[in-house]
Design an enzyme around this catalytic site. Sequence first.
Site, mmCIF file in Angstrom:
data_model
loop_
_atom_site.group_PDB
_atom_site.id
_atom_site.type_symbol
_atom_site.label_atom_id
_atom_site.label_comp_id
_atom_site.label_asym_id
_atom_site.label_seq_id
_atom_site.Cartn_x
_atom_site.Cartn_y
_atom_site.Cartn_z
ATOM 1 C CE LYS A 1 -15.642 -1.807 15.673
ATOM 2 N NZ LYS A 1 -15.810 -1.175 14.435
ATOM 3 C CB CYS B 1 -21.490 -1.148 15.762
ATOM 4 S SG CYS B 1 -21.606 -0.715 14.193
ATOM 5 C CE LYS C 1 -24.321 7.682 14.773
ATOM 6 N NZ LYS C 1 -23.492 7.099 16.034
ATOM 7 C CE1 TYR D 1 -25.352 3.384 6.799
ATOM 8 C CE2 TYR D 1 -25.921 0.990 5.502
ATOM 9 C CZ TYR D 1 -25.975 2.333 6.084
ATOM 10 O OH TYR D 1 -27.383 2.695 6.278
ATOM 11 N NE ARG E 1 -20.143 5.030 21.917
ATOM 12 C CZ ARG E 1 -20.678 6.386 22.842
ATOM 13 N NH1 ARG E 1 -19.916 6.618 23.738
ATOM 14 N NH2 ARG E 1 -21.215 7.120 22.038
ATOM 15 C CB THR F 1 -19.295 -10.427 10.587
ATOM 16 O OG1 THR F 1 -18.911 -8.700 11.359
ATOM 17 C CG2 THR F 1 -17.861 -10.791 9.674
ATOM 18 N NE ARG G 1 -9.927 1.103 16.860
ATOM 19 C CZ ARG G 1 -8.904 1.952 17.411
ATOM 20 N NH1 ARG G 1 -8.063 2.379 17.061
ATOM 21 N NH2 ARG G 1 -8.692 2.280 18.607
HETATM 22 N N1 SAJ Z 1 -26.090 5.511 23.220
HETATM 23 C C1 SAJ Z 1 -26.552 5.393 24.131
HETATM 24 N N2 SAJ Z 1 -26.063 6.198 25.378
HETATM 25 C C2 SAJ Z 1 -24.484 6.992 25.142
HETATM 26 C C3 SAJ Z 1 -24.031 7.285 23.732
HETATM 27 C C4 SAJ Z 1 -24.865 5.919 22.772
HETATM 28 O O1 SAJ Z 1 -27.118 4.966 24.101
HETATM 29 O O2 SAJ Z 1 -24.623 7.741 26.553
HETATM 30 C C5 SAJ Z 1 -26.848 4.545 22.419
HETATM 31 C C6 SAJ Z 1 -27.291 5.239 20.784
HETATM 32 O O3 SAJ Z 1 -28.423 5.910 21.023
HETATM 33 C C7 SAJ Z 1 -27.168 4.242 20.042
HETATM 34 C C8 SAJ Z 1 -26.351 3.302 20.553
HETATM 35 O O4 SAJ Z 1 -25.990 3.199 21.648
HETATM 36 O O5 SAJ Z 1 -28.570 3.314 19.649
HETATM 37 C C9 SAJ Z 1 -24.949 3.250 19.527
HETATM 38 O O6 SAJ Z 1 -24.603 4.261 18.754
HETATM 39 P P1 SAJ Z 1 -22.963 4.793 19.042
HETATM 40 O O7 SAJ Z 1 -23.362 6.533 18.547
HETATM 41 O O8 SAJ Z 1 -22.634 4.848 20.637
HETATM 42 O O9 SAJ Z 1 -22.213 4.267 18.593
HETATM 43 P P2 SAJ Z 1 -22.419 3.816 16.785
HETATM 44 O O10 SAJ Z 1 -23.488 2.067 17.018
HETATM 45 O O11 SAJ Z 1 -23.051 4.508 15.677
HETATM 46 O O12 SAJ Z 1 -20.549 3.656 16.458
HETATM 47 C C10 SAJ Z 1 -19.928 2.561 17.281
HETATM 48 C C11 SAJ Z 1 -18.662 3.702 17.161
HETATM 49 N N3 SAJ Z 1 -17.661 2.773 18.718
HETATM 50 C C12 SAJ Z 1 -17.522 3.624 19.721
HETATM 51 O O13 SAJ Z 1 -17.607 4.026 19.584
HETATM 52 C C13 SAJ Z 1 -16.718 2.680 20.444
HETATM 53 C C14 SAJ Z 1 -17.360 3.423 15.947
HETATM 54 O O14 SAJ Z 1 -16.912 4.000 16.157
HETATM 55 C C15 SAJ Z 1 -17.412 1.575 15.793
HETATM 56 O O15 SAJ Z 1 -16.994 2.087 14.457
HETATM 57 C C16 SAJ Z 1 -18.210 1.541 15.266
HETATM 58 O O16 SAJ Z 1 -19.846 1.336 16.773
HETATM 59 C C17 SAJ Z 1 -18.442 -0.124 14.445
HETATM 60 O O17 SAJ Z 1 -19.288 0.250 13.631
HETATM 61 O O18 SAJ Z 1 -18.524 -0.643 15.457
#
Ligand code: SAJ
Length: 427
Positions: free
Chosen positions: A216, A270, A336, A13, A223, A85, A164
């Site tokens: 990172k 992540c 999501k 990815y 979050r 990882t 990121r």
């Molecule tokens: N989620 C909630 N409530 C929210 C926001 C998210 O329940 O208000 C949930 C989502 O539904 C999902 C999970 O959190 O299940 C993660 O979703 P996400 O959109 O917050 O993040 P990821 O996992 O798709 O991507 C994250 C991102 N990190 C941050 O925003 C700090 C991305 O920038 C990173 O590159 C990625 O992790 C990674 O590869 O580490």
Amino acid sequence: MKFNTISVIGLGYIGLPTAAVIASRRKKVIGVDVNQHAVETINRGDIHIVEPELDIIVHAAVKEGYLRATTEPEPADAFLIAVPTPFNAENGNGHVPDLSYIEAASKNIAQVLKKGDLVILESTSPVGATEQMAAWLAEARPDLTFPQTYGEESDIRVAHCPERVLPGHVVRELVENDRVIGGMTAKCSEAATALYKIFVEGECITTTARTAEMAKLTENSFRDVNIAFANELSIICDKLDINVWELIRLANRHPRVNILQPGPGVGGHCIAVDPWFIVSETPEEARLIRTAREVNDGKPQWVIDKVNEAVGKFLSHHPEKTAKDVTIACFGLAFKPDIDDLRESPALKIAEEIERNHPGTNLVVEPNVESLPCGKLMKSMILNHDDALQQADIIVLLVDHKEFKKIEMSIVERAIVIDTRGVFEGR
Ligand code: SAJ
């Protein structure tokens, strides 16, 4: 520094979009992956993962001869390692990061390294992983010198530059996001910056490898902690009979408050993983980060308990029926909204648990997938949302997909609704 050939190790990815974007800047890119199927797919100009716009740039890069995939490493001027990882099963300290893919990748590229090469670790890693990688490289190539012993004079430059990008927006974010560049020495950072400047339009900010690793982990833990706060609020509000969505909307009117949204748990590979890398290194100190993980990991069970309560409520209103007569519909399976990615999805986990426990009819609605993954939800029926709404006695809203936001309240109200995303209750 000049990079004529760049090799990307791990074509998943992160690695594949990165390889394709660099190739789109007319650089020769060699992608390396252990997965023969992935290598063949890419060499045909196709992709084996789902990410908007990626198919077009991979296709163009392969057809124009800038991108080629192989299973064996070849000499290059820079190596970008983007392998998984994961963490190993729990031990006393929680979950321990598994660096075996990084170890295998470094031992593999060590064979083809030459003086002047740059090695970058992009995989999200626990603090110290870049130094460990450099140690593996040095062990495999005693004829070359490395920054940990030769500092700025070393033959090989080593840096950590964490990815990121947000799944679903990878192609744009790869180019636009700022990059944290953590070289093992200043010259290592300089070399890595020169590489990223080939395709990054955001700022490249240099630091140490350890700080870049921690940056990172910190971003994703930030979050996770904030989502845990929202999830905890939703459980408290349920008990106090308060609409959490309205509550958050009101609190967020304060100029310095910005609460995230509750949900059925945290998915993806992540945010639900990276905080454990901090906890496993500093278990005594990382109390809030650990608790946040536990709150978010506990949320799916809370939703399942709510479903069981709803079945009880339904039966108390229909004493002539048994649980076998109750139809439960799960809306959304992805981790999501508006994506088809079901990996590490709390919604899928909840739907599976409901199917295991519930003797009646189980329906699932997931507008982003055509069929369910092999072996998953074998007893559930996949339906479109109109049919599911017609048949359901209990609706469990798990993902706020755009299609669900358009559903009329009057149709939903015929059933008992457990709305984990505020799609209906938040209106
Ligand atoms: N989620 C909630 N409530 C929210 C926001 C998210 O329940 O208000 C949930 C989502 O539904 C999902 C999970 O959190 O299940 C993660 O979703 P996400 O959109 O917050 O993040 P990821 O996992 O798709 O991507 C994250 C991102 N990190 C941050 O925003 C700090 C991305 O920038 C990173 O590159 C990625 O992790 C990674 O590869 O580490």
